[in-house]
Motif scaffolding. Structure first.
Motif, short mmCIF file in Angstrom:
data_model
loop_
_atom_site.label_atom_id
_atom_site.label_comp_id
_atom_site.label_asym_id
_atom_site.label_seq_id
_atom_site.Cartn_x
_atom_site.Cartn_y
_atom_site.Cartn_z
N PHE A 558 -18.79 38.34 3.79
CA PHE A 558 -17.59 37.54 3.61
C PHE A 558 -18.08 36.23 3.01
O PHE A 558 -18.34 35.26 3.71
CB PHE A 558 -16.90 37.34 4.95
N ASP A 559 -18.22 36.23 1.69
CA ASP A 559 -18.86 35.13 0.97
C ASP A 559 -17.88 34.50 -0.02
O ASP A 559 -16.94 35.17 -0.49
CB ASP A 559 -20.09 35.62 0.20
N ALA A 560 -18.12 33.23 -0.34
CA ALA A 560 -17.22 32.55 -1.27
C ALA A 560 -17.86 31.26 -1.76
O ALA A 560 -18.80 30.73 -1.15
CB ALA A 560 -15.89 32.24 -0.59
N GLU A 561 -17.35 30.79 -2.88
CA GLU A 561 -17.64 29.43 -3.34
C GLU A 561 -16.65 28.50 -2.68
O GLU A 561 -15.44 28.75 -2.72
CB GLU A 561 -17.54 29.35 -4.86
N LEU A 562 -17.18 27.43 -2.05
CA LEU A 562 -16.33 26.57 -1.22
C LEU A 562 -16.60 25.12 -1.55
O LEU A 562 -17.67 24.58 -1.21
CB LEU A 562 -16.60 26.86 0.26
N TYR A 563 -15.67 24.47 -2.23
CA TYR A 563 -15.73 23.04 -2.54
C TYR A 563 -17.11 22.65 -3.06
O TYR A 563 -17.84 21.88 -2.42
CB TYR A 563 -15.30 22.22 -1.33
N GLN A 564 -17.43 23.21 -4.20
CA GLN A 564 -18.65 22.95 -4.95
C GLN A 564 -19.90 23.45 -4.23
O GLN A 564 -21.02 23.16 -4.64
CB GLN A 564 -18.80 21.45 -5.25
#
Length: 768
Positions: A558-564
């Motif tokens: 459960f991965d993501a790009e989060l606020y830079q």
């Protein structure tokens, strides 16, 4: 002797008179004979003939009456009995019963062509009950009355017995015709149909097993013989009219535990000839045991039935039907309008084809076409196009309880297209593109029914806002924001236990997904979301892989790009217990903490690049309860950051806070456990160019309050604070997250032994 003109005219009149009187006398004699014949005496003979041909008993309870003009037979109260085994098992005595049957015969064909032609048929209260058990069906023996189902050809109907790759290739080509342009589809359908029929004819000689649908012979009466085609009067029938009043058709299938009923059937058709299209008008009611719904249909169409009754085709139909729920649900009936180009059913080969069926209701439209083989070994292929579907409105009229969404417009406008195929018990939905609530989904879905129902998928979504699909716990309670004081008075749950939701004024569910659905879910799939929002926090390029089974769900990764920055995590959900439990483990890298806090909590007290490791557990199905049950470990570090809303130099100098104040630092570390939704900060360290600090405190997520105390060691003060160099200044940050204030504890400053020595030393220096 030569006749003169007068004599010729006289004899001509006599011959004409005789020619007119003789047929009239014959007709009167026929009528007299008919009137004196008691046709009821032939009941035993008729019953015996039917039993010999079908193996079923026929009982004619009513009278048999015959009228001369029009020449018609009328029979009342007749019933074709089920065999004892079916009657006993299903509690149904009759296979077919009719209250009144009237058959009109053409006198012209009878006297001139010497042929029995039925021109009119009327059935009053006919009732047909089809029963299927594990071993056989009650209609199999009756089907032998039609030459198509004779023993010599019975093997052809079982298409999968010895199907070859060539057979399947021909079938696929035929199915693909529904997606071709009209002219090409007609040509392809004709070519492939002929080839498929040739293949089936050749294969008939190869099939040695003449068994029926369930592996048993189509009749258990060895004396029953199929009639010759030349003897079958059905092949010669032409009906000027067919009328059915208050018909009843029922199917009880013990194999799949299903019952369907067509009742109040009224049908009117004219110029009916088997093998030629004719117009039909009908209305009827329908219900089944799967859902507590009642349907009422009113349709008109062109119908074409083959002479052997194996092929039924409905074309260019129009009509409407009503859908009713039980009165106790107090839901208005729904009216749906339908039309279509073609519906074809091949009973011999279990084949179906539907072209351009449209369904319009509640401002939405669904269009579909499909083709293939139905039955236990179904192979079906089709396309679906939907537009303007309001799921909440449809759910209400279909009797499906919908959540009270936070966003009242959620799922009110859905459109899209998809292709589907049902092969060997597996449903494959491909080329899917669905749009709703500013979101668009593309991908593929698989549904397998054996050994248990399971799903697999591969989806991509451009944008998804989960906040739109949160739901209120109470339908009648609007969401009310509670202030910190109200929250402080609420009792906290014991660790590991959930709060009684019924006592709460109002609440949001995390997502409007029934727990029962999650418990039964067996799934394995991938989901990519370009932009995902939950509780105001937005993540980009989200990647999730779901594994679900036996009441446990795992999203890993459960991965993501989060606020830079980057989120790497694993989320587990267990719904087997009374209360769902969660575990979330992972880390963040280089996340801009100020943007994160602003999005999730609408406040920005802190800035910098966040690195974290977390291992969190909680229980509940409600956002508030989830926070109160939250426990785990949390380690945070922020680099190149700043405290917003305070200038530490101005604070230490005793000056008031000004707008835009901030205090930069190089690094900050925070560690501690979380219990009952309270983050207990056991270790806190801050390092900057002018000072360093250590401290402790707490962050109460339930009440949205923070209380931290730090000892700030002034190592490189500005000129105005040079007297504080080397001192530890007690600083406190306390209050609601969006209104917390900074303060200096002067009493604690003076009480610090180290500070006292430095102050005395500085005082001596000033006095000298």
């Amino acid at each position: 002797m030569t006749l003169n003109s007068a004599q010729l005219f006289k004899w001509s009149n006599r011959l004409i008179l005789v020619g007119a009187i003789v047929p009239l006398l014959l007709f009167l004699g026929f009528a007299a004979a008919i009137s004196f014949i008691d046709f009821n005496q032939y009941k035993p003979q008729i019953e015996s003939e039917v039993q010999q041909r079908s193996g079923h008993e026929l009982h004619i309870e009513g009278a048999i009456e015959v009228s001369v003009f029009p020449f018609a037979f009328s029979v009342g109260e007749l019933a074709l009995k089920n065999k004892a085994s079916f009657a006993e098992k299903f509690g149904q005595e009759n296979l077919l019963s009719v209250k009144q049957m009237r058959v009109e015969v053409s006198l012209w064909d009878l006297f001139i062509n010497k042929q029995l032609s039925v021109v009119g048929l009327e059935l009053i209260d006919p009732k047909l009950v089809l029963l299927r058990g594990q071993e056989a069906a009650n209609w199999e023996a009756v089907a032998r009355l039609i030459p198509l189902f004779s023993k010599e050809e019975a093997g052809v109907s079982r298409r999968y017995a010895n199907a070859s790759l060539e057979d399947l290739d021909l079938f696929m080509r035929r199915v693909s015709a529904i997606a071709a342009p009209k002219d090409e589809a007609i040509e392809a359908d004709s070519v492939v149909t002929n080839a498929l029929e040739d293949r089936l004819s050749d294969k008939a000689e190869e099939l040695a097993d003449p068994s029926g649908l369930n592996g048993a012979d189509v009749t258990d009466n060895p004396e029953v013989t199929a009639p010759n085609a030349s003897d079958d009067l059905a092949l010669q029938w032409h009906f000027e009219s067919v009328i059915i009043k208050n018909g009843h058709f029922e199917l009880q299938d013990a194999v799949v535990n299903h019952q369907a009923v067509v009742s109040s059937l009224n049908l009117l058709a004219f110029d009916v000839t088997l093998g030629k299209p004719f117009q039909v008008r009908t209305d009827f009611a329908y219900r089944n045991t799967l859902k507590a719904r009642h349907y009422e249909f009113d349709l008109s169409a062109d119908l074409d039935v083959s002479k052997d009754l194996s092929l039924w085709q409905v074309s260019d139909w129009q009509g409407a039907f009503k859908l009713k729920l039980p009165e106790a649900q107090k839901v208005p009936e729904m009216r749906l309008v339908t039309e279509g180009k073609r519906f074809s059913l091949n009973l011999l080969e279990d084949q179906i084809q539907v072209t351009d069926v449209q369904l319009k209701a509640l401002g939405s439209q669904v269009t579909t076409s499909f083709s293939g083989f139905y039955g236990e070994q179904a192979n079906l292929y089709g396309v679906v196009d939907v537009e303007g579907v309001n799921v909440q409105n449809w759910g209400r009229h279909l009797g499906v309880q919908m959540p009270d969404f936070v966003n009242e417009k959620a799922l009110t406008e859905i459109k899209g297209q998809l292709n589907w195929a049902l092969e060997s018990g597996t449903l494959n939905v491909s080329d899917m593109m669905l749009s709703w609530d500013e979101s668009t989904l593309k991908g593929t879905l698989w549904r397998k029914s054996e050994p248990q129902v399971s799903y697999a998928y591969d989806f991509t979504i451009d944008r998804l806002n989960l906040d739109d699909y949160r739901a209120r716990f109470k339908d009648d309670a609007p969401m009310q924001k509670k202030d910190a004081g109200t929250l402080a008075d609420e009792p906290k749950p014991a660790e590991g236990k959930s709060v009684d939701l019924g006592r709460m004024e109002s609440t949001y569910l995390p997502l409007a997904v029934p727990i029962s659905t999650l418990r039964e879910l067996n799934a394995d799939g991938k989901l990519q979301i370009a932009s995902l929002t939950a509780w105001g926090v937005t993540a980009q390029s989200v990647e999730m892989e779901l594994k679900a089974g036996q009441g446990k769900l795992q999203l890993a990764p459960f991965d993501a790009e989060l606020y830079q920055g980057r989120l790497t995590s694993k989320l587990e959900l267990d719904v087997n217990g009374k209360t769902p439990s969660y575990r979330w483990q992972g880390k963040t890298q280089q996340v801009q903490v100020g943007e994160l806090l602003q999005a999730g909590w609408q406040t920005r007290p802190l800035g910098g690049a966040l690195e974290s490791h977390f291992d969190l557990n909680t229980l509940g199905s409600n956002a508030s309860v989830l926070k109160q049950n939250l426990l785990g470990e949390l380690n945070l570090s922020v680099t190149d950051g700043a405290f917003y809303g305070v200038d530490l130099d101005r604070l230490l100098a005793g000056q008031a806070v000004a707008e835009g104040d901030s205090t930069a630092f190089k690094s900050m570390e925070i560690k501690g456990p979380i219990k009952q939704g309270v983050f207990n900060i056991q270790k806190m360290g801050v390092d900057s160019q002018r000072f360093s600090a250590t401290g402790f405190g707490s962050l109460d997520l339930n009440q949205g309050r923070i209380d931290t105390q730090m000892k700030v060691l002034v190592s490189n003060p500005i000129k105005a604070l040079r007297h504080l160099k080397g001192m530890k200044v007690p600083v406190r940050y306390r209050g609601p997250l969006d209104q917390a204030v900074w303060s200096v504890n002067l009493q604690a400053l003076l009480a610090e032994p180290g500070n006292q020595k430095k102050l005395v030393a500085q005082l001596k220096a000033l006095l000298q």
